[in-house]
Write a protein that holds these residues in place. Structure first.
Motif, mmCIF file in Angstrom:
data_model
loop_
_atom_site.group_PDB
_atom_site.id
_atom_site.type_symbol
_atom_site.label_atom_id
_atom_site.label_comp_id
_atom_site.label_asym_id
_atom_site.label_seq_id
_atom_site.Cartn_x
_atom_site.Cartn_y
_atom_site.Cartn_z
ATOM 1 N N SER A 161 0.620 -7.672 11.884
ATOM 2 C CA SER A 161 1.711 -7.924 10.628
ATOM 3 C C SER A 161 1.055 -9.727 9.918
ATOM 4 C CB SER A 161 3.203 -8.492 10.999
ATOM 5 O OG SER A 161 3.722 -7.804 10.373
ATOM 6 N N ALA A 162 0.027 -10.160 10.725
ATOM 7 C CA ALA A 162 -0.075 -11.854 9.806
ATOM 8 C C ALA A 162 -1.422 -11.010 8.990
ATOM 9 C CB ALA A 162 -0.352 -12.610 11.036
ATOM 10 N N GLU A 163 -1.866 -10.334 10.307
ATOM 11 C CA GLU A 163 -3.477 -9.579 9.815
ATOM 12 C C GLU A 163 -3.162 -8.822 8.138
ATOM 13 O OE1 GLU A 163 -6.107 -10.522 11.901
ATOM 14 O OE2 GLU A 163 -7.278 -9.616 10.538
ATOM 15 N N LEU A 164 -2.019 -8.284 8.020
ATOM 16 C CA LEU A 164 -2.137 -7.290 7.077
ATOM 17 C C LEU A 164 -1.602 -8.457 5.831
ATOM 18 C CD1 LEU A 164 -1.781 -4.098 6.020
ATOM 19 C CD2 LEU A 164 0.863 -4.592 5.911
ATOM 20 N N LYS A 165 -1.584 -9.168 6.003
ATOM 21 C CA LYS A 165 -1.291 -9.988 5.032
ATOM 22 C C LYS A 165 -2.273 -10.885 4.806
ATOM 23 C CE LYS A 165 3.272 -12.926 4.160
ATOM 24 N NZ LYS A 165 4.026 -13.546 4.405
ATOM 25 N N TYR A 166 -3.007 -10.899 5.932
ATOM 26 C CA TYR A 166 -4.630 -11.667 5.536
ATOM 27 C C TYR A 166 -4.829 -10.065 4.786
ATOM 28 C CZ TYR A 166 -2.898 -15.450 9.072
ATOM 29 O OH TYR A 166 -2.585 -16.034 9.214
ATOM 30 N N ALA A 167 -4.591 -8.849 5.017
ATOM 31 C CA ALA A 167 -5.632 -8.393 4.535
ATOM 32 C C ALA A 167 -5.306 -7.915 2.339
ATOM 33 C CB ALA A 167 -5.886 -7.026 5.173
ATOM 34 N N GLY A 168 -4.128 -8.659 2.993
ATOM 35 C CA GLY A 168 -3.670 -8.932 1.230
ATOM 36 C C GLY A 168 -2.259 -7.756 0.766
ATOM 37 N N TYR A 169 -1.296 -7.718 1.635
ATOM 38 C CA TYR A 169 -0.731 -6.691 1.957
ATOM 39 C C TYR A 169 0.772 -7.088 1.959
ATOM 40 C CZ TYR A 169 -4.697 -3.704 0.517
ATOM 41 O OH TYR A 169 -5.987 -3.716 0.586
ATOM 42 N N ASP A 170 1.463 -6.884 2.023
ATOM 43 C CA ASP A 170 3.046 -7.081 2.565
ATOM 44 C C ASP A 170 3.537 -5.869 3.634
ATOM 45 O OD1 ASP A 170 3.364 -9.609 0.847
ATOM 46 O OD2 ASP A 170 3.818 -8.864 -0.563
ATOM 47 N N LYS A 171 4.013 -4.322 2.878
ATOM 48 C CA LYS A 171 4.032 -3.525 3.119
ATOM 49 C C LYS A 171 2.708 -2.483 3.045
ATOM 50 C CE LYS A 171 8.405 -4.250 1.992
ATOM 51 N NZ LYS A 171 9.544 -4.936 2.919
ATOM 52 N N VAL A 172 2.966 -1.713 4.025
ATOM 53 C CA VAL A 172 1.894 0.054 4.046
ATOM 54 C C VAL A 172 3.744 1.082 3.740
ATOM 55 C CG1 VAL A 172 0.499 1.449 5.117
ATOM 56 C CG2 VAL A 172 0.475 -1.155 5.541
ATOM 57 N N ILE A 173 3.681 1.702 2.918
ATOM 58 C CA ILE A 173 4.311 2.822 2.983
ATOM 59 C C ILE A 173 3.736 4.077 2.898
ATOM 60 C CG2 ILE A 173 6.064 3.160 1.573
ATOM 61 C CD1 ILE A 173 6.350 0.831 0.123
ATOM 62 N N PHE A 174 4.172 4.980 3.678
ATOM 63 C CA PHE A 174 4.063 6.184 3.647
ATOM 64 C C PHE A 174 4.568 7.566 3.736
ATOM 65 C CE2 PHE A 174 1.984 4.266 7.376
ATOM 66 C CZ PHE A 174 0.659 4.413 7.641
ATOM 67 N N LEU A 197 0.371 -1.157 -0.311
ATOM 68 C CA LEU A 197 0.008 -0.125 0.060
ATOM 69 C C LEU A 197 0.751 1.515 0.019
ATOM 70 C CD1 LEU A 197 -2.849 -0.652 2.489
ATOM 71 C CD2 LEU A 197 -2.954 -0.581 0.148
ATOM 72 N N GLU A 198 0.664 2.179 -0.927
ATOM 73 C CA GLU A 198 1.032 3.682 -0.667
ATOM 74 C C GLU A 198 0.641 3.739 -0.331
ATOM 75 O OE1 GLU A 198 4.562 4.082 -1.967
ATOM 76 O OE2 GLU A 198 5.614 2.564 -2.666
ATOM 77 N N ILE A 199 0.602 5.516 -0.225
ATOM 78 C CA ILE A 199 -0.114 6.356 0.948
ATOM 79 C C ILE A 199 0.776 7.694 0.764
ATOM 80 C CG2 ILE A 199 -1.558 6.448 2.835
ATOM 81 C CD1 ILE A 199 -1.609 3.918 2.311
ATOM 82 N N ASP A 200 0.119 8.340 0.277
ATOM 83 C CA ASP A 200 0.755 9.636 -0.246
ATOM 84 C C ASP A 200 -0.722 10.950 1.101
ATOM 85 O OD1 ASP A 200 0.904 12.100 0.148
ATOM 86 O OD2 ASP A 200 1.253 12.272 -2.278
ATOM 87 N N LEU A 201 0.364 11.437 2.154
ATOM 88 C CA LEU A 201 -0.162 11.592 3.404
ATOM 89 C C LEU A 201 -0.600 13.071 3.169
ATOM 90 C CD1 LEU A 201 1.491 9.883 6.102
ATOM 91 C CD2 LEU A 201 -1.312 9.698 6.107
ATOM 92 N N ALA A 202 -0.313 13.760 1.719
ATOM 93 C CA ALA A 202 0.090 15.196 1.282
ATOM 94 C C ALA A 202 -1.464 15.336 1.181
ATOM 95 C CB ALA A 202 0.584 15.470 1.073
ATOM 96 N N THR A 203 -1.881 13.809 0.430
ATOM 97 C CA THR A 203 -3.049 14.422 -0.804
ATOM 98 C C THR A 203 -4.238 13.351 -0.463
ATOM 99 O OG1 THR A 203 -1.925 12.400 -2.294
ATOM 100 C CG2 THR A 203 -1.470 14.919 -3.023
ATOM 101 N N GLY A 204 -3.987 12.260 0.518
ATOM 102 C CA GLY A 204 -4.415 11.761 1.404
ATOM 103 C C GLY A 204 -4.986 10.539 -0.494
ATOM 104 N N ASN A 205 -4.136 10.725 -1.522
ATOM 105 C CA ASN A 205 -3.722 8.997 -2.499
ATOM 106 C C ASN A 205 -2.973 7.893 -1.756
ATOM 107 O OD1 ASN A 205 -4.488 8.238 -5.321
ATOM 108 N ND2 ASN A 205 -2.138 8.294 -5.196
ATOM 109 N N ILE A 206 -4.183 6.911 -1.702
ATOM 110 C CA ILE A 206 -4.069 5.593 -1.625
ATOM 111 C C ILE A 206 -3.918 5.127 -2.710
ATOM 112 C CG2 ILE A 206 -4.705 3.862 -0.244
ATOM 113 C CD1 ILE A 206 -6.099 5.944 1.789
ATOM 114 N N GLU A 207 -2.884 3.917 -2.933
ATOM 115 C CA GLU A 207 -2.664 3.097 -3.980
ATOM 116 C C GLU A 207 -1.908 2.213 -3.136
ATOM 117 O OE1 GLU A 207 -0.837 4.212 -7.807
ATOM 118 O OE2 GLU A 207 -1.563 6.722 -7.311
ATOM 119 N N ARG A 208 -2.854 0.803 -4.016
ATOM 120 C CA ARG A 208 -2.359 -0.905 -4.272
ATOM 121 C C ARG A 208 -1.399 -1.131 -5.490
ATOM 122 N NH1 ARG A 208 -4.884 -5.546 -6.472
ATOM 123 N NH2 ARG A 208 -5.121 -7.096 -4.886
ATOM 124 N N VAL A 209 -0.201 -1.232 -5.197
ATOM 125 C CA VAL A 209 0.833 -1.170 -6.315
ATOM 126 C C VAL A 209 1.371 -2.804 -5.902
ATOM 127 C CG1 VAL A 209 3.554 -0.528 -6.612
ATOM 128 C CG2 VAL A 209 1.685 0.942 -6.082
#
Lengths: 179, 662
Positions: B100-113, B10-22
């Motif tokens: 961490s396990a919960e994040l993977k069950y949600a379908g993501y390896d990392k959250v990048i802010f 998950l790529e999160i741009d906090l300035a714009t609020g844009n969220i992308e699943r990459v």
């Protein structure tokens, strides 16, 4: 109805020993994956550890029978000064909550004691719980003979209850034409 | 299909609020595995050395590892990476718990802010639905309190929440990120979260995590399970209780604290109280602990009991772990363990590191006693009282000021290193226990130890106690004990280490500081680091691996487990190469930010007996062994061997690595 000898399989749950790790949930989902152990997803587990850490509540619960409707009333238990939420102790897969349902299809889940061929000595959750919270016990009882439903039937029965037999038949017919 | 990893960040741009699943590049797993390994690569690629800790461009990454969410016991770490406000280097504190396990069950390896949010927010991840939600109503709430408030608000009792308290909001350099019974504490991750105005990250996932060869994975796990049972039933003889088992130090289980209280230093890492564990103090401590720890608890999918659910004399429940049980008592010179249970509750809600924070408070007390800080610094205002004069009250008062950045607390909140320089008037000499500006454990010992010398000086972790583990802390007195120890040691990377242990003596030529020899020390430290780097890539708790003697996970079963999980066919050499690559990339990142040999030294007073020439020789031997030049920079040759030619080019272009320098 004829009487037959039935093996009663019990898992004794010593909740006081539970450290809340939820290893039982993972192994249950992995064991029941197809192919076996190919995937892991505690939301598919037929055991759920209901916890509220800061209220000191730890309660492993196994999936029981599918219930087509909610209960007319609810129970709240207070044990050792701790108030448990409505339905915490209930094993049913029921419309009132999302517990014990396949997360994608919504079909009900039910503990099958890891029945498999060759049979396991103990269900997987019992094997994996190294803190002895779960103990497997077997005994024989005389019971009325009953027809045992297969997994597919359990699922279909719940669909029929929810949508009516005709709708399910129509859907199956339509789907088989597509193939 | 992707195995062991989900294949999405998950790529999160906090300035714009844009969220992308990459979708991520599957090649990254082959070259950097996951967890810390892949996070370091992202920081290297995207965070140039000019970026300061509180710049918008500083990335904050929450990462899972390859084993989170699988049946691998104790795979529950979350690696948080960022340029630290304390060290100005790439920090990677980790938390256990359930996130961490919960994040993977949600379908993501990392959250990048990246960037900063204009207002307080929290991130809510529920499978494919990901949103930034207003957190203005949570501002000022405790780190534990916030987790439950969010679960209630979302009506998701199963959501796992990582949150900061007031200390993180106020960008205190020792602010932690709290989550369930665990926390990512060192080096100010909470401050970076606060700087970006992220109050919390909540996650709930109900998707599958896939394994390439699941049945084979479970076969290998059988061996791990058997070993856990064996070790739990058979503690290692002839070593301290705390080192005899597995798991993170079992501080909630064990009540015998003779070793910690008499060997660790009290106050601001000053005094060893060799007679503390009297009958009277022992009775008080044992009774207090047994009456306060209500339940022994663990992190996700772990059979151990490293955590405790505690409530002191009917006070609110909170969760604690490890050495935090004693740090406040020891720093404040308070003999009553009840004080620690009371103040740690408040400290956990503020969200502060329970290792470095008590040292800051003790440092302030020392400065007061030395007349450098005065009554004026401890005055009250219209909103708070003046500092009480008793030891306990003084510590509570100082903790409040630091977490709230009020008065003298605003200076102290930057940690001992920066506070000492801001206060001046000789305060600098009271900063005597930091490495790379980071507060170390309050340990002051006699004879220089070559292994610890290297670990203190060189590791990217900087928090030394989280790097040791595979090698006994002291030699066994008798040959019989040594032989028994080496006989049953399947974890050894190579048999020749056995002889090192057999020859290791308490006194004489084969004892500290000359033995293990510089070459042996380099090899042993390299082995410990290698295992830590594997743990941190798959996110297995170090307590079941690198942090303990004879653990269930080691270099011989890891390649098999990783191969079965991912489908890659990895042998020991292949795995070692990957984590070596990650370590060198991490080091290069820090070198690029200015870290050199000059920064690589333990606190001056860590040992009474020092050996400057020998120490330089130990450091040089280690650098050479690692393939680094004498300034601690990886050489072009080493980097190329690890397929990091592009790193060598970058370092050369910046003049950090010079032609022909080795």
């Amino acid at each position: 109805m004829a009487k037959i000898k039935k093996k009663i399989k019990t898992i004794k749950i010593d909740a006081d020993k539970c450290n809340g790790c939820r290893g039982c949930e993972i192994i249950c989902s992995a064991f029941h994956a197809n192919p076996q152990y190919s995937s892991n997803n505690p939301a598919r587990s037929r055991i759920q550890v209901i916890t509220n850490r800061l209220e000191n509540k730890w309660l492993p619960v196994f999936a029981g029978e599918y219930a087509p409707a909610e209960c007319m009333g609810r129970d709240k238990y207070v044990i050792d000064g701790k108030e448990y939420d409505e339905c915490d102790f209930c094993r049913a897969s029921c419309p009132s909550r999302d517990l014990f349902k396949e997360p994608d299809s919504g079909l009900p889940l039910k503990c099958d004691m890891c029945e498999s061929d060759p049979p396991l000595e103990k269900p997987m959750c019992v094997q994996i719980c190294l803190n002895d919270v779960l103990t497997y016990e077997e005994r024989e009882e005389e019971v009325d003979e009953d027809v045992k439903l297969e997994d597919v039937e359990v699922g279909l029965e719940s669909m029929v209850t929810k949508y009516g037999l005709q709708k399910v038949l129509d859907t199956v017919a339509r789907m088989s034409q597509k193939d | 299909m992707r195995y062991a990893e989900t294949g999405f960040n998950l790529e999160i741009d906090l300035a714009t609020g844009n969220i992308e699943r990459v979708e991520t590049d599957p090649k990254m797993m082959e070259t950097h595995l996951g967890g810390l390994g892949t996070s370091v690569k992202i920081h290297w690629d995207r965070v140039p050395p000019e970026v300061k800790p509180f710049d918008a461009e500083n990335l904050l990454i929450f990462s899972t590892g390859l084993f989170n969410g699988t049946p691998a016991f104790s795979a529950n770490r979350t690696v948080v990476t960022f340029v630290s406000p304390q060290s100005n280097l790439l920090a990677y504190p980790m938390m256990g718990g359930f996130w961490s396990a919960e994040l993977k069950y949600a379908g993501y390896d990392k959250v990048i802010f990246r960037n900063k949010s204009p207002k307080w927010v929290y991130l809510w991840i529920h499978n494919d639905k990901v949103e930034l939600r207003d957190a203005s109503h949570l501002q000022g709430k405790g780190a534990l309190e916030t987790q439950d408030l969010i679960r209630k608000e979302l009506k998701e009792p199963r959501a796992q929440v990582a949150a900061i308290g007031l200390a993180g909001e106020n960008r205190c350099f020792t602010a932690s990120i709290e989550q369930s019974r665990s926390s990512a504490s060192r080096l100010g991750g909470g401050a970076i979260m606060g700087d970006k105005k992220i109050k919390a990250i909540a996650v709930r996932g109900t998707k599958d995590v896939n394994l390439a060869r699941g049945a084979e994975f479970m076969e290998h796990m059988k061996g791990v399970t058997e070993y856990i049972n064996y070790r739990n039933a058979n503690p290692i003889p002839d070593v301290m209780t705390i080192l005899s088992g597995i798991g993170s130090p079992q501080e909630m289980v064990h009540t015998d604290e003779k070793w910690h209280t008499e060997n660790f230093a009290w106050g601001n890492a000053r005094v060893r109280r060799k007679d503390f564990w009297s009958k009277e103090n022992e009775a008080n401590w044992v009774t207090t602990q047994l009456g306060t720890v209500k339940r022994l608890i663990s992190c996700y999918n772990c059979p151990q009991h490293c955590g405790g659910l505690v409530s002191y004399q009917g006070g609110p429940y909170y969760m604690m772990k490890c050495f935090g049980k004693l740090t406040y008592c020891m720093a404040a010179y308070v003999d009553d363990l009840g004080f620690n249970f009371r103040i740690l509750n408040r400290a956990t809600e503020y969200g502060v590191d329970s290792f470095s924070t008590p040292q800051i408070l003790a440092f302030a007390v020392e400065l007061y006693e030395a007349g450098i800080l005065t009554d004026k610094d401890f005055e009250g205002t219209s909103t708070y009282e003046a500092c009480p004069s008793d030891k306990e009250g003084r510590f509570f008062w100082l903790l409040d000021r630091v977490a709230r950045r009020e008065g003298i607390g605003d200076i102290l909140a930057d940690g001992v290193y920066y506070a000492a320089r801001a206060i001046g008037k000789g305060a600098e000499v009271f900063d005597h226990n930091t490495v790379k500006k980071h507060e170390q454990l309050p340990l002051k010992l006699g004879m220089m130890d070559p292994l610890y010398y290297l670990m203190y000086s060189t590791n990217e972790k900087i928090s030394i106690t989280q790097i040791e583990g595979q090698w006994p802390q002291t030699p066994f007195p008798t040959m019989e004990q040594r032989e028994a120890f080496v006989k049953d040691w399947p974890q050894l990377p190579d048999d020749h280490f056995k002889q090192y242990l057999l020859d290791w003596e308490l006194r004489g030529e084969n004892a500290n500081p000359y033995y293990p020899t510089p070459q042996m020390a380099a090899e042993i430290v390299d082995w410990m680091e290698m295992l830590h780097n594997i743990d941190d890539a798959v996110c297995i708790c170090a307590g079941m691996s690198s942090f303990c003697l004879k653990p269930p996970y080691h270099i011989h079963n890891y390649p098999k487990l990783i191969s079965a999980a991912t489908g890659m066919d990895l042998d020991e050499a292949g795995l070692k190469k990957i984590v070596n690559r990650s370590r060198n990339l991490h080091r290069a990142f820090n070198n690029r930010r200015g870290m050199t040999r000059a920064d690589e030294k333990p606190p001056e007073d860590h040992w009474k007996k020092r050996f400057p020439e020998l120490e330089e020789q130990i450091l040089s031997t280690y650098y050479k062994f690692k393939g680094w030049n004498m300034n601690g920079i990886p050489t072009r040759e080493k980097l190329e061997e690890l397929d990091l030619g592009y790193v060598a080019e970058d370092l050369e272009k910046r003049g950090i690595l010079k032609d022909g320098q080795d």
